[in-house]
Design a protein around this motif. Structure first.
Motif, mmCIF file in Angstrom:
data_model
loop_
_atom_site.group_PDB
_atom_site.id
_atom_site.type_symbol
_atom_site.label_atom_id
_atom_site.label_comp_id
_atom_site.label_asym_id
_atom_site.label_seq_id
_atom_site.Cartn_x
_atom_site.Cartn_y
_atom_site.Cartn_z
ATOM 1 N N ARG A 222 -137.058 -60.947 9.406
ATOM 2 C CA ARG A 222 -137.932 -59.832 9.812
ATOM 3 C C ARG A 222 -137.097 -58.676 10.357
ATOM 4 O O ARG A 222 -137.328 -57.512 10.034
ATOM 5 C CB ARG A 222 -138.926 -60.326 10.870
ATOM 6 N N LEU A 223 -136.118 -59.002 11.208
ATOM 7 C CA LEU A 223 -135.249 -57.969 11.781
ATOM 8 C C LEU A 223 -134.455 -57.271 10.685
ATOM 9 O O LEU A 223 -134.372 -56.037 10.661
ATOM 10 C CB LEU A 223 -134.320 -58.573 12.830
ATOM 11 N N ARG A 224 -133.903 -58.038 9.752
ATOM 12 C CA ARG A 224 -133.134 -57.432 8.658
ATOM 13 C C ARG A 224 -134.022 -56.529 7.801
ATOM 14 O O ARG A 224 -133.585 -55.484 7.332
ATOM 15 C CB ARG A 224 -132.460 -58.506 7.809
ATOM 16 N N HIS A 225 -135.260 -56.913 7.590
ATOM 17 C CA HIS A 225 -136.207 -56.104 6.812
ATOM 18 C C HIS A 225 -136.415 -54.748 7.482
ATOM 19 O O HIS A 225 -136.368 -53.696 6.826
ATOM 20 C CB HIS A 225 -137.532 -56.858 6.675
ATOM 21 N N VAL A 226 -136.649 -54.750 8.778
ATOM 22 C CA VAL A 226 -136.864 -53.498 9.514
ATOM 23 C C VAL A 226 -135.586 -52.659 9.508
ATOM 24 O O VAL A 226 -135.632 -51.441 9.299
ATOM 25 C CB VAL A 226 -137.343 -53.783 10.958
ATOM 26 N N LEU A 227 -134.439 -53.295 9.697
ATOM 27 C CA LEU A 227 -133.179 -52.549 9.712
ATOM 28 C C LEU A 227 -132.862 -51.942 8.349
ATOM 29 O O LEU A 227 -132.283 -50.854 8.281
ATOM 30 C CB LEU A 227 -132.038 -53.439 10.193
ATOM 31 N N ALA A 228 -133.240 -52.616 7.279
ATOM 32 C CA ALA A 228 -133.049 -52.036 5.937
ATOM 33 C C ALA A 228 -133.892 -50.769 5.798
ATOM 34 O O ALA A 228 -133.458 -49.782 5.198
ATOM 35 C CB ALA A 228 -133.410 -53.057 4.867
ATOM 36 N N LYS A 229 -135.079 -50.769 6.372
ATOM 37 C CA LYS A 229 -135.925 -49.571 6.343
ATOM 38 C C LYS A 229 -135.313 -48.452 7.194
ATOM 39 O O LYS A 229 -135.407 -47.276 6.831
ATOM 40 C CB LYS A 229 -137.333 -49.901 6.838
ATOM 41 N N VAL A 230 -134.694 -48.805 8.306
ATOM 42 C CA VAL A 230 -134.007 -47.807 9.138
ATOM 43 C C VAL A 230 -132.891 -47.161 8.333
ATOM 44 O O VAL A 230 -132.714 -45.942 8.351
ATOM 45 C CB VAL A 230 -133.445 -48.440 10.438
ATOM 46 N N GLU A 231 -132.160 -47.992 7.608
ATOM 47 C CA GLU A 231 -131.071 -47.489 6.767
ATOM 48 C C GLU A 231 -131.583 -46.542 5.686
ATOM 49 O O GLU A 231 -131.005 -45.478 5.454
ATOM 50 C CB GLU A 231 -130.382 -48.688 6.097
ATOM 51 N N ARG A 232 -132.662 -46.929 5.015
ATOM 52 C CA ARG A 232 -133.234 -46.060 3.968
ATOM 53 C C ARG A 232 -133.708 -44.734 4.561
ATOM 54 O O ARG A 232 -133.515 -43.671 3.965
ATOM 55 C CB ARG A 232 -134.386 -46.762 3.255
ATOM 56 N N ARG A 233 -134.306 -44.791 5.724
ATOM 57 C CA ARG A 233 -134.769 -43.562 6.393
ATOM 58 C C ARG A 233 -133.589 -42.642 6.694
ATOM 59 O O ARG A 233 -133.656 -41.434 6.474
ATOM 60 C CB ARG A 233 -135.501 -43.929 7.682
ATOM 61 N N ALA A 234 -132.510 -43.227 7.183
ATOM 62 C CA ALA A 234 -131.319 -42.431 7.502
ATOM 63 C C ALA A 234 -130.751 -41.779 6.249
ATOM 64 O O ALA A 234 -130.380 -40.606 6.259
ATOM 65 C CB ALA A 234 -130.269 -43.309 8.174
ATOM 66 N N ARG A 235 -130.684 -42.546 5.159
ATOM 67 C CA ARG A 235 -130.162 -41.992 3.898
ATOM 68 C C ARG A 235 -131.038 -40.859 3.388
ATOM 69 O O ARG A 235 -130.537 -39.829 2.952
ATOM 70 C CB ARG A 235 -130.064 -43.093 2.845
ATOM 71 N N ARG A 236 -132.353 -41.047 3.426
ATOM 72 C CA ARG A 236 -133.277 -40.004 2.949
ATOM 73 C C ARG A 236 -133.125 -38.719 3.737
ATOM 74 O O ARG A 236 -133.282 -37.627 3.199
ATOM 75 C CB ARG A 236 -134.726 -40.483 3.080
ATOM 76 N N ARG A 237 -132.835 -38.839 5.019
ATOM 77 C CA ARG A 237 -132.729 -37.660 5.865
ATOM 78 C C ARG A 237 -131.306 -37.123 5.950
ATOM 79 O O ARG A 237 -131.032 -36.211 6.729
ATOM 80 C CB ARG A 237 -133.253 -37.988 7.261
ATOM 81 N N VAL B 260 -139.549 -48.527 12.954
ATOM 82 C CA VAL B 260 -138.452 -47.899 12.204
ATOM 83 C C VAL B 260 -138.132 -46.530 12.802
ATOM 84 O O VAL B 260 -136.965 -46.189 13.013
ATOM 85 C CB VAL B 260 -138.805 -47.790 10.701
ATOM 86 N N ARG B 261 -139.157 -45.733 13.098
ATOM 87 C CA ARG B 261 -138.922 -44.408 13.692
ATOM 88 C C ARG B 261 -138.226 -44.536 15.042
ATOM 89 O O ARG B 261 -137.255 -43.828 15.311
ATOM 90 C CB ARG B 261 -140.240 -43.647 13.846
ATOM 91 N N ASN B 262 -138.685 -45.450 15.895
ATOM 92 C CA ASN B 262 -138.058 -45.611 17.209
ATOM 93 C C ASN B 262 -136.622 -46.104 17.095
ATOM 94 O O ASN B 262 -135.742 -45.639 17.811
ATOM 95 C CB ASN B 262 -138.870 -46.549 18.099
ATOM 96 N N PHE B 263 -136.360 -47.032 16.177
ATOM 97 C CA PHE B 263 -134.989 -47.504 15.973
ATOM 98 C C PHE B 263 -134.097 -46.349 15.510
ATOM 99 O O PHE B 263 -132.984 -46.174 15.996
ATOM 100 C CB PHE B 263 -134.952 -48.622 14.928
ATOM 101 N N ALA B 264 -134.601 -45.554 14.556
ATOM 102 C CA ALA B 264 -133.813 -44.422 14.040
ATOM 103 C C ALA B 264 -133.555 -43.401 15.137
ATOM 104 O O ALA B 264 -132.447 -42.855 15.245
ATOM 105 C CB ALA B 264 -134.523 -43.777 12.857
#
Length: 158
Positions: free
Chosen positions: A129-144, A93-97
């Motif tokens: 699995r990919l969608r699960h990780v991308l949803a976490k990327v999205e949440r990380r972006a929103r939080r930041r 997730v960090r690397n994708f972000a």
């Protein structure tokens, strides 16, 4: 010692290599070439993760490409990587972000989608699995408080 992993620290003096973000800007007239570059980056990151290498500072300026052999990426600052441990979802997730933030202005949604799908295919992941990780990327972006041009999961598996 005893781990069998060898690493080399490179500088920008790699002959004929330019930072990936600068190279992508030179391709801006060719959408298909830019999408190929994004897919190449996705496959490269998947290979790094498969080999238990986790870049801590994945910026496009830290990735070099040799335009003559554009299917080969070189990571600068290899000493700033974690190695020899399994890659956790939070690392992915960090690397994708980091990748998405780095290319915010140079790559659009189609390129982001190519990067993600290429990564998932190289890792042998299911669409779920990919969608699960991308949803976490999205949440990380929103939080930041990061700008989100399109949902990270849009177009993946639809």
């Amino acid at each position: 010692p005893g781990g069998g992993i060898e690493s080399t620290l490179l500088t920008t003096a790699v002959e004929g290599a330019v930072p990936l973000d600068r190279w992508v800007r030179t391709l801006s007239g060719s959408a298909s070439a830019v999408r190929r570059a994004a897919a190449m980056a996705g496959r490269w990151l998947a290979a790094a993760h498969e080999n238990w290498v986790i870049p801590h500072d994945l910026k496009a300026s830290n990735l070099l490409v040799r335009p003559a052999a554009a299917d080969d990426l070189i990571l600068l600052d290899l000493d700033n990587c974690a190695a020899r441990r399994p890659v956790l979802t939070r690392d992915i997730v960090r690397n994708f972000a980091q990748f998405r933030r780095s290319f915010e202005h140079d790559l659009g949604f189609a390129e982001w989608q190519r990067f993600c799908v290429a990564y998932g295919r190289a890792r042998g992941w299911s669409t779920a699995r990919l969608r699960h990780v991308l949803a976490k990327v999205e949440r990380r972006a929103r939080r930041r408080g990061m700008r989100n041009c399109a949902p990270a999961t849009r177009g993946v598996g639809n």
